[in-house]
Write a protein that holds these residues in place. Sequence first.
Motif, PDB file in Angstrom:
ATOM      1  N   ASP A  40      62.123  51.278  61.266  1.00  0.00           N
ATOM      2  CA  ASP A  40      63.356  50.672  60.454  1.00  0.00           C
ATOM      3  C   ASP A  40      63.072  49.314  60.334  1.00  0.00           C
ATOM      4  OD1 ASP A  40      64.573  53.301  59.548  1.00  0.00           O
ATOM      5  OD2 ASP A  40      65.312  53.049  61.191  1.00  0.00           O
ATOM      6  N   LEU A  41      62.400  48.464  61.667  1.00  0.00           N
ATOM      7  CA  LEU A  41      63.009  47.729  63.018  1.00  0.00           C
ATOM      8  C   LEU A  41      61.520  46.535  61.970  1.00  0.00           C
ATOM      9  CD1 LEU A  41      64.118  48.146  66.288  1.00  0.00           C
ATOM     10  CD2 LEU A  41      65.194  47.305  63.783  1.00  0.00           C
ATOM     11  N   HIS A  42      60.391  47.226  61.054  1.00  0.00           N
ATOM     12  CA  HIS A  42      59.168  47.059  61.154  1.00  0.00           C
ATOM     13  C   HIS A  42      59.074  45.646  60.776  1.00  0.00           C
ATOM     14  CE1 HIS A  42      59.365  46.375  56.716  1.00  0.00           C
ATOM     15  NE2 HIS A  42      59.933  47.651  56.674  1.00  0.00           N
ATOM     16  N   GLU A  43      60.092  44.758  59.730  1.00  0.00           N
ATOM     17  CA  GLU A  43      60.114  43.734  59.522  1.00  0.00           C
ATOM     18  C   GLU A  43      60.511  42.697  60.366  1.00  0.00           C
ATOM     19  OE1 GLU A  43      61.631  40.295  56.921  1.00  0.00           O
ATOM     20  OE2 GLU A  43      62.544  42.172  56.642  1.00  0.00           O
ATOM     21  N   LEU A  44      61.334  42.821  61.601  1.00  0.00           N
ATOM     22  CA  LEU A  44      61.501  41.922  62.709  1.00  0.00           C
ATOM     23  C   LEU A  44      60.250  42.304  63.433  1.00  0.00           C
ATOM     24  CD1 LEU A  44      63.247  40.814  64.283  1.00  0.00           C
ATOM     25  CD2 LEU A  44      64.359  43.049  65.039  1.00  0.00           C
ATOM     26  N   ILE A  45      59.942  43.551  63.875  1.00  0.00           N
ATOM     27  CA  ILE A  45      58.720  43.165  64.797  1.00  0.00           C
ATOM     28  C   ILE A  45      57.689  42.790  64.282  1.00  0.00           C
ATOM     29  CG2 ILE A  45      56.825  45.554  65.671  1.00  0.00           C
ATOM     30  CD1 ILE A  45      58.772  47.501  65.774  1.00  0.00           C
TER      31      ILE A  45
END
Length: 266
Positions: A40-45
């Motif tokens: 779910d957090l791929h963009e932030l990561i």
Amino acid sequence: MTTKASRFEVHHDGVTIPVSRGGRGQPLVLCPGLLTTQADLHELIDLLRRDFDVVTFDLRGHGLSSPADRYTFEAFLGDLGAVVTALGHRSPLLVGHSLGADLAVHYAAAHPGAVAGLVLVDGANPVPEPFVTDADLPDFRAMAEELQHELKRAKDTPHQVLLTAQDFLDLNLEIEVVRSGILDRYREIDRPIHMIMSTAMAGNSSDARTRWRNQNWRAGIERLVRERPHVATSWLDADHRLVVTHAPEIARLVHDTRTARTLDRC
């Protein structure tokens, strides 16, 4: 360009926790919140890896982690501790969202000097009034059951969450108790803290209960800053999903936190 991510597993308390590490620079551990996975957090990561050596993972029963026989606050805290321990002796910047923020505060309070600082995203809030009262329980049970149906669509994917509706409800009630005493944990932390909060944590509905929840959320941060005036705060015009909907803004604020700490040391 960031370095290619490596993947490994941490085994703790009978649970297998998948960990991903990539990027360069200061080490950063990103702890997802309840019902949120690395996927779910791929963009932030990806954004954080431009400036940091980012380590992230799935909490037990989330994403690619194995299921567990208990989903308590202490059990999740143990997962975070196991991942940080696996890094060795480098003190990371600890970033947590929602439940992950509460876990970060409790970990830092119990391990003086183990982290370089905290960035807490829409969690770990010492709200003056509890969110879940006896009158709210029927609504929370209904919400938990609705979430259960939604989560079934993600089964057998990196986005899956294995908690039951009862697990979700029990954990939220436990978090209420944890947050009632979280100011004491803040007093035990001597590292920089930056809160990144949503203006509409409970959503944008105009009904009285939603408005009250959002006001209570802001009042909790005002209470924290009165108690700990060196805590930095930023507010984003968003709801509780801000780690997904406002990833660029959060990445920028995390980067600014690192820059501010560097200037403080000069």
